[in-house]
Design a protein around this motif. Structure first.
Motif, PDB file in Angstrom:
ATOM      1  N   ALA A  65       1.119  -2.791  -2.437  1.00 31.65           N
ATOM      2  CA  ALA A  65       1.565  -3.707  -1.390  1.00 31.65           C
ATOM      3  C   ALA A  65       0.868  -3.380  -0.073  1.00 31.65           C
ATOM      4  O   ALA A  65       0.526  -2.233   0.197  1.00 31.65           O
ATOM      5  CB  ALA A  65       3.083  -3.604  -1.207  1.00 31.65           C
ATOM      6  N   GLU A  66       0.673  -4.398   0.746  1.00 30.45           N
ATOM      7  CA  GLU A  66       0.101  -4.171   2.067  1.00 30.45           C
ATOM      8  C   GLU A  66       1.227  -3.911   3.052  1.00 30.45           C
ATOM      9  O   GLU A  66       2.214  -4.643   3.105  1.00 30.45           O
ATOM     10  CB  GLU A  66      -0.722  -5.376   2.519  1.00 30.45           C
ATOM     11  N   TRP A  67       1.090  -2.840   3.820  1.00 29.06           N
ATOM     12  CA  TRP A  67       2.098  -2.460   4.804  1.00 29.06           C
ATOM     13  C   TRP A  67       1.393  -1.863   6.007  1.00 29.06           C
ATOM     14  O   TRP A  67       0.578  -0.955   5.867  1.00 29.06           O
ATOM     15  CB  TRP A  67       3.081  -1.469   4.184  1.00 29.06           C
ATOM     16  N   MET A  68       1.665  -2.396   7.160  1.00 27.14           N
ATOM     17  CA  MET A  68       1.055  -1.948   8.422  1.00 27.14           C
ATOM     18  C   MET A  68      -0.472  -1.968   8.324  1.00 27.14           C
ATOM     19  O   MET A  68      -1.153  -1.050   8.797  1.00 27.14           O
ATOM     20  CB  MET A  68       1.588  -0.575   8.832  1.00 27.14           C
ATOM     21  N   GLY A  69      -0.994  -3.000   7.673  1.00 26.28           N
ATOM     22  CA  GLY A  69      -2.436  -3.179   7.576  1.00 26.28           C
ATOM     23  C   GLY A  69      -3.142  -2.329   6.541  1.00 26.28           C
ATOM     24  O   GLY A  69      -4.368  -2.322   6.477  1.00 26.28           O
ATOM     25  N   ARG A  70      -2.396  -1.626   5.698  1.00 27.99           N
ATOM     26  CA  ARG A  70      -3.001  -0.761   4.668  1.00 27.99           C
ATOM     27  C   ARG A  70      -2.409  -1.097   3.307  1.00 27.99           C
ATOM     28  O   ARG A  70      -1.240  -1.436   3.203  1.00 27.99           O
ATOM     29  CB  ARG A  70      -2.712   0.717   4.971  1.00 27.99           C
ATOM     30  N   GLN A  71      -3.213  -0.958   2.250  1.00 24.10           N
ATOM     31  CA  GLN A  71      -2.722  -1.157   0.894  1.00 24.10           C
ATOM     32  C   GLN A  71      -2.182   0.175   0.380  1.00 24.10           C
ATOM     33  O   GLN A  71      -2.924   1.143   0.230  1.00 24.10           O
ATOM     34  CB  GLN A  71      -3.834  -1.667  -0.015  1.00 24.10           C
ATOM     35  N   LEU A  72      -0.873   0.203   0.118  1.00 29.49           N
ATOM     36  CA  LEU A  72      -0.210   1.443  -0.263  1.00 29.49           C
ATOM     37  C   LEU A  72      -0.542   1.886  -1.681  1.00 29.49           C
ATOM     38  O   LEU A  72      -0.717   1.063  -2.574  1.00 29.49           O
ATOM     39  CB  LEU A  72       1.307   1.291  -0.165  1.00 29.49           C
ATOM     40  N   LYS A  73      -0.574   3.186  -1.874  1.00 29.89           N
ATOM     41  CA  LYS A  73      -0.666   3.813  -3.196  1.00 29.89           C
ATOM     42  C   LYS A  73       0.653   4.540  -3.384  1.00 29.89           C
ATOM     43  O   LYS A  73       0.952   5.499  -2.662  1.00 29.89           O
ATOM     44  CB  LYS A  73      -1.850   4.790  -3.219  1.00 29.89           C
ATOM     45  N   VAL A  74       1.482   4.080  -4.316  1.00 23.61           N
ATOM     46  CA  VAL A  74       2.826   4.628  -4.489  1.00 23.61           C
ATOM     47  C   VAL A  74       3.023   5.011  -5.953  1.00 23.61           C
ATOM     48  O   VAL A  74       2.837   4.190  -6.846  1.00 23.61           O
ATOM     49  CB  VAL A  74       3.908   3.595  -4.072  1.00 23.61           C
ATOM     50  N   ASN A  75       3.382   6.286  -6.198  1.00 23.40           N
ATOM     51  CA  ASN A  75       3.671   6.732  -7.560  1.00 23.40           C
ATOM     52  C   ASN A  75       4.556   7.971  -7.518  1.00 23.40           C
ATOM     53  O   ASN A  75       4.825   8.506  -6.456  1.00 23.40           O
ATOM     54  CB  ASN A  75       2.372   6.981  -8.350  1.00 23.40           C
ATOM     55  N   LYS A  76       4.988   8.399  -8.705  1.00 25.53           N
ATOM     56  CA  LYS A  76       5.797   9.623  -8.767  1.00 25.53           C
ATOM     57  C   LYS A  76       4.934  10.792  -8.321  1.00 25.53           C
ATOM     58  O   LYS A  76       3.784  10.916  -8.727  1.00 25.53           O
ATOM     59  CB  LYS A  76       6.307   9.868 -10.184  1.00 25.53           C
TER      60      LYS A  76
END
Length: 94
Positions: A65-76
Motif C-alpha cells: 500500500a502507498e502511505w505518506m508517498g511511499r510503497q510499504l513493505k509489510v510482513n512478519k
C-alpha cells in the motif's frame, strides 16, 4: 510476534505508525529504530498487535500500500540474527 514495516518515510512518528495499524486491531506497540550516530529514523519499524488474526489482517491490507508517498513493505518480522560480535579481526575463528 511482531510485524516488520519497511520503506517508511523519514517523517513518520511512532504515533503515525500506530494509528495506521489501529484500523486492523489493537496495537500493543510501535517502534521506529533510529541511527545511533544521527538519531534519525532508519526508514523501517516494528508493530506488535494484540492477536495473530489482527497482524494477518494488517499485513494483507498494508503490504504494497502507498502511505505518506511511499510503497510499504509489510510482513512478519524475522527473529533478530546473532551477528556474532567480537571476532572482527577475521582470524581463524577457533
Amino acid at each position: 510476534m511482531s510485524i516488520y514495516v519497511g520503506n517508511l518515510s523519514y517523517d513518520v512518528a511512532e504515533e503515525d505508525l500506530s494509528g495506521a495499524f489501529a484500523e486492523y486491531g489493537t496495537v500493543k506497540s510501535a517502534k521506529l529504530p533510529t541511527d545511533r550516530e544521527t538519531g534519525r529514523p532508519r526508514g523501517f519499524g516494528f508493530v506488535e498487535m494484540n492477536t495473530e488474526a489482527e497482524e494477518t489482517a494488517a499485513i494483507e491490507a498494508l503490504d504494497g500500500a502507498e502511505w505518506m508517498g511511499r510503497q510499504l513493505k509489510v510482513n512478519k518480522a524475522k527473529p533478530r540474527e546473532n551477528r556474532g560480535g567480537g571476532n572482527r579481526g577475521g582470524g581463524s575463528g577457533w
